[in-house]
Design a protein around this motif. Sequence first.
Motif, PDB file in Angstrom:
ATOM      1  N   GLY A  99       0.805  -1.204   0.000  1.00  0.00           N
ATOM      2  CA  GLY A  99       0.000   0.000   0.000  1.00  0.00           C
ATOM      3  C   GLY A  99       0.839   1.254   0.000  1.00  0.00           C
ATOM      4  N   GLU A 100       0.163   2.356   0.258  1.00  0.00           N
ATOM      5  CA  GLU A 100       0.808   3.662   0.240  1.00  0.00           C
ATOM      6  C   GLU A 100       0.416   4.431   1.494  1.00  0.00           C
ATOM      7  OE1 GLU A 100      -0.921   5.269  -3.245  1.00  0.00           O
ATOM      8  OE2 GLU A 100       0.307   4.075  -4.633  1.00  0.00           O
ATOM      9  N   PRO A 101       1.364   5.123   2.129  1.00  0.00           N
ATOM     10  CA  PRO A 101       0.980   6.002   3.226  1.00  0.00           C
ATOM     11  C   PRO A 101       0.149   7.165   2.693  1.00  0.00           C
ATOM     12  CG  PRO A 101       3.306   6.261   2.719  1.00  0.00           C
ATOM     13  CD  PRO A 101       2.809   5.135   1.874  1.00  0.00           C
ATOM     14  N   GLU A 102      -0.606   7.782   3.562  1.00  0.00           N
ATOM     15  CA  GLU A 102      -1.458   8.901   3.155  1.00  0.00           C
ATOM     16  C   GLU A 102      -0.645   9.986   2.454  1.00  0.00           C
ATOM     17  OE1 GLU A 102      -5.017  11.531   5.196  1.00  0.00           O
ATOM     18  OE2 GLU A 102      -3.408  10.747   6.441  1.00  0.00           O
ATOM     19  N   HIS A 103       0.550  10.251   2.992  1.00  0.00           N
ATOM     20  CA  HIS A 103       1.497  11.175   2.385  1.00  0.00           C
ATOM     21  C   HIS A 103       2.880  10.550   2.490  1.00  0.00           C
ATOM     22  CE1 HIS A 103      -1.650  14.205   2.452  1.00  0.00           C
ATOM     23  NE2 HIS A 103      -1.815  13.984   3.757  1.00  0.00           N
ATOM     24  N   PRO A 104       3.758  10.793   1.514  1.00  0.00           N
ATOM     25  CA  PRO A 104       5.128  10.286   1.656  1.00  0.00           C
ATOM     26  C   PRO A 104       5.747  10.761   2.972  1.00  0.00           C
ATOM     27  CG  PRO A 104       4.768  11.125  -0.556  1.00  0.00           C
ATOM     28  CD  PRO A 104       3.554  11.516   0.244  1.00  0.00           C
ATOM     29  N   ALA A 105       6.455   9.865   3.635  1.00  0.00           N
ATOM     30  CA  ALA A 105       7.071  10.183   4.927  1.00  0.00           C
ATOM     31  C   ALA A 105       8.353   9.384   5.059  1.00  0.00           C
ATOM     32  CB  ALA A 105       6.113   9.848   6.067  1.00  0.00           C
ATOM     33  N   THR A 106       9.243   9.833   5.909  1.00  0.00           N
ATOM     34  CA  THR A 106      10.460   9.060   6.141  1.00  0.00           C
ATOM     35  C   THR A 106      10.138   7.827   6.981  1.00  0.00           C
ATOM     36  OG1 THR A 106      11.049  10.204   8.193  1.00  0.00           O
ATOM     37  CG2 THR A 106      11.846  11.174   6.109  1.00  0.00           C
ATOM     38  N   ALA A 107      11.047   6.867   6.940  1.00  0.00           N
ATOM     39  CA  ALA A 107      10.871   5.674   7.765  1.00  0.00           C
ATOM     40  C   ALA A 107      10.802   6.041   9.237  1.00  0.00           C
ATOM     41  CB  ALA A 107      12.015   4.695   7.504  1.00  0.00           C
ATOM     42  N   ALA A 108      11.595   7.032   9.643  1.00  0.00           N
ATOM     43  CA  ALA A 108      11.583   7.466  11.046  1.00  0.00           C
ATOM     44  C   ALA A 108      10.232   8.049  11.429  1.00  0.00           C
ATOM     45  CB  ALA A 108      12.691   8.491  11.279  1.00  0.00           C
ATOM     46  N   GLU A 109       9.637   8.830  10.538  1.00  0.00           N
ATOM     47  CA  GLU A 109       8.325   9.418  10.817  1.00  0.00           C
ATOM     48  C   GLU A 109       7.251   8.341  10.916  1.00  0.00           C
ATOM     49  OE1 GLU A 109       8.972  13.786   8.663  1.00  0.00           O
ATOM     50  OE2 GLU A 109       8.291  12.052   7.482  1.00  0.00           O
ATOM     51  N   LEU A 110       7.321   7.359  10.041  1.00  0.00           N
ATOM     52  CA  LEU A 110       6.348   6.267  10.116  1.00  0.00           C
ATOM     53  C   LEU A 110       6.558   5.422  11.364  1.00  0.00           C
ATOM     54  CD1 LEU A 110       6.018   5.143   6.397  1.00  0.00           C
ATOM     55  CD2 LEU A 110       4.405   6.464   7.769  1.00  0.00           C
ATOM     56  N   CYS A 111       7.798   5.273  11.780  1.00  0.00           N
ATOM     57  CA  CYS A 111       8.079   4.542  13.020  1.00  0.00           C
ATOM     58  C   CYS A 111       7.445   5.249  14.213  1.00  0.00           C
ATOM     59  CB  CYS A 111       9.594   4.407  13.203  1.00  0.00           C
ATOM     60  SG  CYS A 111      10.069   3.312  14.548  1.00  0.00           S
ATOM     61  N   MET A 112       7.508   6.570  14.224  1.00  0.00           N
ATOM     62  CA  MET A 112       6.876   7.333  15.304  1.00  0.00           C
ATOM     63  C   MET A 112       5.365   7.173  15.251  1.00  0.00           C
ATOM     64  SD  MET A 112       9.109  10.833  15.778  1.00  0.00           S
ATOM     65  CE  MET A 112       9.156  11.293  14.039  1.00  0.00           C
ATOM     66  N   ARG A 113       4.803   7.084  14.043  1.00  0.00           N
ATOM     67  CA  ARG A 113       3.366   6.867  13.920  1.00  0.00           C
ATOM     68  C   ARG A 113       2.989   5.502  14.481  1.00  0.00           C
ATOM     69  NH1 ARG A 113       0.650   7.019   8.060  1.00  0.00           N
ATOM     70  NH2 ARG A 113       1.600   9.092   8.114  1.00  0.00           N
ATOM     71  N   VAL A 114       3.776   4.487  14.164  1.00  0.00           N
ATOM     72  CA  VAL A 114       3.522   3.145  14.687  1.00  0.00           C
ATOM     73  C   VAL A 114       3.536   3.159  16.218  1.00  0.00           C
ATOM     74  CG1 VAL A 114       4.478   0.816  14.877  1.00  0.00           C
ATOM     75  CG2 VAL A 114       4.383   1.937  12.643  1.00  0.00           C
ATOM     76  N   GLU A 115       4.516   3.845  16.786  1.00  0.00           N
ATOM     77  CA  GLU A 115       4.611   3.914  18.246  1.00  0.00           C
ATOM     78  C   GLU A 115       3.386   4.594  18.849  1.00  0.00           C
ATOM     79  OE1 GLU A 115       7.689   5.350  21.784  1.00  0.00           O
ATOM     80  OE2 GLU A 115       8.194   5.706  19.679  1.00  0.00           O
ATOM     81  N   ARG A 116       2.960   5.672  18.234  1.00  0.00           N
ATOM     82  CA  ARG A 116       1.812   6.424  18.739  1.00  0.00           C
ATOM     83  C   ARG A 116       0.536   5.586  18.655  1.00  0.00           C
ATOM     84  NH1 ARG A 116       2.382  10.200  15.570  1.00  0.00           N
ATOM     85  NH2 ARG A 116       0.749   9.762  14.014  1.00  0.00           N
ATOM     86  N   VAL A 117       0.346   4.888  17.550  1.00  0.00           N
ATOM     87  CA  VAL A 117      -0.889   4.129  17.328  1.00  0.00           C
ATOM     88  C   VAL A 117      -0.941   2.870  18.185  1.00  0.00           C
ATOM     89  CG1 VAL A 117      -2.129   2.758  15.614  1.00  0.00           C
ATOM     90  CG2 VAL A 117      -1.289   5.029  15.007  1.00  0.00           C
ATOM     91  N   LEU A 118       0.173   2.151  18.271  1.00  0.00           N
ATOM     92  CA  LEU A 118       0.184   0.864  18.974  1.00  0.00           C
ATOM     93  C   LEU A 118       0.516   0.985  20.463  1.00  0.00           C
ATOM     94  CD1 LEU A 118       1.872  -1.523  16.376  1.00  0.00           C
ATOM     95  CD2 LEU A 118      -0.530  -0.882  16.621  1.00  0.00           C
ATOM     96  N   GLY A 119       1.017   2.157  20.864  1.00  0.00           N
ATOM     97  CA  GLY A 119       1.369   2.327  22.270  1.00  0.00           C
ATOM     98  C   GLY A 119       2.533   1.468  22.703  1.00  0.00           C
ATOM     99  N   ARG A 120       3.452   1.216  21.779  1.00  0.00           N
ATOM    100  CA  ARG A 120       4.611   0.364  22.059  1.00  0.00           C
ATOM    101  C   ARG A 120       5.778   0.866  21.225  1.00  0.00           C
ATOM    102  NH1 ARG A 120       7.556  -3.885  20.056  1.00  0.00           N
ATOM    103  NH2 ARG A 120       7.922  -5.683  21.415  1.00  0.00           N
ATOM    104  N   THR A 121       6.971   0.899  21.813  1.00  0.00           N
ATOM    105  CA  THR A 121       8.145   1.381  21.090  1.00  0.00           C
ATOM    106  C   THR A 121       8.607   0.330  20.091  1.00  0.00           C
ATOM    107  OG1 THR A 121       8.840   2.680  23.004  1.00  0.00           O
ATOM    108  CG2 THR A 121      10.483   2.281  21.299  1.00  0.00           C
TER     109      THR A 121
END
Length: 248
Positions: free
Chosen positions: A133-155
């Motif tokens: 798939g595609e992210p809503e907007h292009p983002a760096t891997a680091a930015e997506l990693c922060m999104r994963v942390e925020r959504v899942l509540g786990r580092t």
Amino acid sequence: MNRTQLQRHLDELLDAARFKDYCPNGLQVEGASEVSKIVCGVSASLALIDAAIERGAQALLVHHGWFWRGEDGRVTGTRRARMARVLAHDINLLAYHLPLDAHPELGNNARLGRLLDFRPTATTGEQGLIWLGEPEHPATAAELCMRVERVLGRTPLLVGDAQVVVRRVAWCTGAAQGYFEQAIDAGVDLFISGEISEPTAHLARESGVPYIAAGHHATERYGVMALGAHLAERFGLSVEFVDIDNPA
């Protein structure tokens, strides 16, 4: 609801017979013939069984059940303790592994993609278990990693070039690190799964495709939650998701 009706509905909804799996999908332990209360969870652990008993449930619905291929089948130790509790309290154990990963609406991959705001474009790999798939907007891997942390509540753990711009992403929940090379071959910029193995780090660095290990348990909570909500809405059953903490 009658147990047989419940099992038949779940088997058909998840197309369970289509999958080659490492465990039996569907009813694994027979309990009460009538079901009005269901407890859902990721794994049929003793803690989850006790939660079902405390809540007076007639059925336990999980992603990770019992009777895995290659396991010692003797009913001793922890296996005996779990089985004794289920049988003593007449609880039905229903488990759906790969069928629940793959379902296009209620599955673990579908739900994780929705939570992370990915637009699915295709599936690939063994039994269609890798989602592209595609992210809503292009983002760096680091930015997506922060999104994963925020959504899942786990580092999560990010391995590889954190500054790669991600326009195409692949994901597969749970222990899908073995699919990493297939995801790379599909031309993605990032792969997300639950677990990581020693070779995964080298592959991420050498291929130029970063890898995010977001947690096996953390990535696989949402399919069974959605499935439970579906049963509650469709049949008026009392359904409760119980999250037994697991750092893996």
